[in-house]
Enzyme design. Structure first.
Site, mmCIF file in Angstrom:
data_model
loop_
_atom_site.group_PDB
_atom_site.id
_atom_site.type_symbol
_atom_site.label_atom_id
_atom_site.label_comp_id
_atom_site.label_asym_id
_atom_site.label_seq_id
_atom_site.Cartn_x
_atom_site.Cartn_y
_atom_site.Cartn_z
ATOM 1 N N LYS A 16 0.838 -1.199 0.000
ATOM 2 C CA LYS A 16 0.000 0.000 0.000
ATOM 3 C C LYS A 16 0.875 1.252 0.000
ATOM 4 O O LYS A 16 2.004 1.211 0.482
ATOM 5 C CB LYS A 16 -0.840 0.033 1.289
ATOM 6 C CG LYS A 16 -2.002 -0.940 1.325
ATOM 7 C CD LYS A 16 -2.792 -0.762 2.609
ATOM 8 C CE LYS A 16 -3.912 -1.784 2.716
ATOM 9 N NZ LYS A 16 -4.960 -1.625 1.691
ATOM 10 N N ARG A 57 -10.427 -11.259 1.800
ATOM 11 C CA ARG A 57 -11.332 -12.242 1.199
ATOM 12 C C ARG A 57 -10.692 -13.625 1.185
ATOM 13 O O ARG A 57 -11.386 -14.628 1.195
ATOM 14 C CB ARG A 57 -11.755 -11.777 -0.205
ATOM 15 C CG ARG A 57 -10.652 -11.746 -1.223
ATOM 16 C CD ARG A 57 -11.028 -10.940 -2.456
ATOM 17 N NE ARG A 57 -11.026 -9.499 -2.191
ATOM 18 C CZ ARG A 57 -11.383 -8.568 -3.069
ATOM 19 N NH1 ARG A 57 -11.777 -8.923 -4.276
ATOM 20 N NH2 ARG A 57 -11.346 -7.292 -2.749
HETATM 21 N N1 BES Z 1 -8.103 -3.691 4.413
HETATM 22 C C1 BES Z 1 -8.269 -3.278 3.076
HETATM 23 C C2 BES Z 1 -9.555 -2.504 2.849
HETATM 24 C C3 BES Z 1 -9.602 -1.124 3.442
HETATM 25 C C4 BES Z 1 -9.113 -0.046 2.710
HETATM 26 C C5 BES Z 1 -10.154 -0.900 4.660
HETATM 27 C C6 BES Z 1 -9.172 1.220 3.236
HETATM 28 C C7 BES Z 1 -10.221 0.371 5.183
HETATM 29 C C8 BES Z 1 -9.723 1.440 4.481
HETATM 30 C C9 BES Z 1 -8.293 -4.501 2.144
HETATM 31 O O1 BES Z 1 -7.521 -5.559 2.548
HETATM 32 C C10 BES Z 1 -7.775 -4.044 0.828
HETATM 33 O O2 BES Z 1 -6.647 -3.682 0.769
HETATM 34 N N2 BES Z 1 -8.626 -4.062 -0.192
HETATM 35 C C11 BES Z 1 -8.256 -3.644 -1.487
HETATM 36 C C12 BES Z 1 -8.757 -4.663 -2.473
HETATM 37 C C13 BES Z 1 -8.212 -4.494 -3.863
HETATM 38 C C14 BES Z 1 -6.714 -4.736 -3.864
HETATM 39 C C15 BES Z 1 -8.912 -5.464 -4.792
HETATM 40 C C16 BES Z 1 -8.877 -2.280 -1.742
HETATM 41 O O3 BES Z 1 -10.007 -2.051 -1.312
HETATM 42 O O4 BES Z 1 -8.211 -1.439 -2.324
HETATM 43 MN MN MN Z 2 -5.502 -5.385 1.915
#
Ligand code: BES
Ligand code: MN
Ligand code: ZN
Length: 503
Positions: A279, A353
């Protein structure tokens, strides 16, 4: 905060401030002021009330020759809701906190005519009080900062007439409200804990310790157990971390022996760096909150067991830390989940997921009445719904409708998104059964739901994406910054409603 209910009447109570809710309607407002003057044996002058009209959101602080009174407006009676009562109480409480008051007396709204009933009103007030009093102070080292934030004791009382008729209901409402409020704050505490303190192994210890005070049990599956069971997704996500994964099973048996349990599942990613699909730095600190789904499960167990609901409940929590490392899971890898399905990894940041896939397929072993999973799963849900409501999806409309009802009752709300078949092809993989992510900007929350759906068993299922609601970047009324405990009140209310349906 210690919450008590004074049965023997108002005269016994000594507090630093006396809190009252007021309607805006002229006659009701005047009656309330008369009533307050009578029981406190004091005089409130016109000048004291110059700007306070009982409108929603208004609060007034009054010093009389005898005591401090804080009033909070509920607006017009015809528009009043339990949420306005919760917010109203939390606003007067904030006022009291800012005055560094330590003990408050709160009068339960003197109104038998609300359709929700007096017990629900009392419960709403207790919840507003406990949630509004929350502040995560564990890591402050100065007494000043530690003390700044909270009231030590709240004594609830009710008007004499109301007491004569409804003492038991009122007491029950205050009691259940403090159980639910404290359970929510427990989930907040877990969520706010930093990831150097709370990681899978230590998280298990915390939950095991807590369960010893309650009448539910915990079972911890360690790395070897997880390998043996074939929870390939949990294993693979955890590979890049110094910390081993864990899988926790919680059980509460308040129902008949052999009665089908309700199953609640929570995403327990103790830190989500994104893994190899790292990230960006901005906001990454918030990812210590990526276990808020599982914290909600822990809170629900606290609430349900203390309320003594007559039902069986199983909690499943896959716990991992998602980190980049020479040994990490990589984009392009193919892994196998508990139910034997293969997953192509498109993005290691879509880790939630993956671990939920194992938990959802494992849930089938419990022959559940229903399965509800909660997860801070997608950033996309924040784009779609902000921090006002969680998203709900699932395979059973009746279950979703029940969650919507519980959400409207508690204001820990859900809004349904569709799992239309057409979305399913977006997660097809060329080389495995399914892929995680990779749908570009399209329907990110729904495709996550579609992914989970591929791993459920033959049971009614609902998925709740709490990424927007469980973690906040600012406070609002009784919702603090950071962990909010979203999901605890919602699912506890769903289970309360289920219990009343079957008893
Ligand atoms: N934990 C994150 C989702 C999240 C993002 C929660 C911002 C709270 C604030 C999750 O694991 C994630 O990174 N999801 C990705 C999925 C994508 C890579 C398909 C997302 O939402 O960007
Ligand atoms: Mn994630
Ligand atoms: Zn995550």
């Amino acid at each position: 905060m210690k919450i008590t209910f004074e049965r023997s009447g108002f005269d016994k109570i000594k507090a630093d401030a006396y809190l009252f809710l007021c309607y805006e309607d002229k006659k009701l407002f005047d009656d309330q002021i008369k009533h307050i003057q009578k029981i406190l044996k004091t005089k409130i002058t016109e000048l004291n009330l110059e700007d306070f009209k009982g409108k929603t959101g208004q609060a007034a602080l009054i010093y009389t020759n005898k005591c401090r009174i804080i009033l909070s407006g509920l607006g017009k009676k015809e528009n009043v809701t339990l949420e306005k009562i919760r917010v109203g109480v939390s606003r007067i409480l904030k006022k009291a906190i800012s005055l560094k008051i330590k003990k408050v007396a709160v009068e339960i709204l003197n109104d038998e005519s609300l359709k929700e009933g007096i017990s629900e009103v009392a419960r709403a007030e207790a919840i507003g009080c406990i949630l509004g009093n929350y502040h995560f102070t564990k890591y402050y080292t100065t007494k000043d900062k530690k003390d700044q934030s909270s009231i030590r004791q709240a004594v609830f009382f009710a008007d004499k007439q109301l007491m004569e008729k409804h003492a038991r209901e009122l007491e029950k409402g205050v009691r259940s409200g403090s159980i639910i409020g404290n359970a929510t704050n427990y989930a907040r505490d877990l969520g706010n804990e930093p990831s150097n303190v709370l990681y899978p192994e230590s998280y298990c210890n915390i939950l095991v310790e807590k369960s010893k005070e309650g009448n539910y049990t915990t079972e911890v599956l360690d790395l070897e157990d997880i390998k043996k069971l074939g929870m390939g997704a949990v294993l693979e996500v955890a590979k890049g971390s110094e910390h081993e994964p864990r899988f926790m099973i919680m059980r509460y048996n308040g129902g008949e022996e052999g009665e089908k349990p309700y199953v609640v599942i929570g995403k327990g990613v103790t830190f989500d760096s994104g893994g190899i699909s790292l990230k960006p730095p901005a906001g990454m600190a918030m990812m210590k909150l990526d276990m808020c789904g599982s914290a909600a499960v822990a809170g629900i167990f606290e609430a349900v067991s203390k309320l003594g609901l007559k039902l069986n409940l199983v909690g499943l929590i896959p716990m991992v830390e998602n980190m980049p490392d020479g040994n990490s899971l990589k984009p392009g890898d193919v892994i196998t989940a508990y139910n034997g399905k293969t997953i192509e990894i498109d993005n290691t940041d879509a880790e939630g997921r993956l671990i939920l896939a194992d938990a959802l397929s494992y849930a089938a072993e419990f022959n559940p009445k229903s399965v509800i999973d909660m997860a801070t799963l997608t950033g996309a849900v924040i784009v779609a719904l902000g921090n006002v409501t969680s998203a709900v999806m699932g395979n059973n409309q009746e279950l979703i409708d029940k969650l919507s009802v519980a959400g409207n009752e508690t204001y820990d709300r859900v809004w349904q998104l569709p799992l239309f078949e057409e979305y399913d092809k977006l997660i097809d993989s060329d080389i495995a059964d399914v892929k995680n992510g990779g749908t570009g900007r399209q329907a990110g929350t729904i495709t996550a739901g579609m992914f989970l759906q591929r791993f459920i068993g033959d049971y009614p299922w609902a998925h709740i994406d709490i990424a927007g609601t469980a973690m906040r970047d600012s406070k609002q009324d009784f919702l603090p910054k950071y962990a909010t405990g979203a999901g605890v009140r919602l699912v506890t209310q769903y289970l309360i409603n289920e219990e009343t349906l079957t008893s």
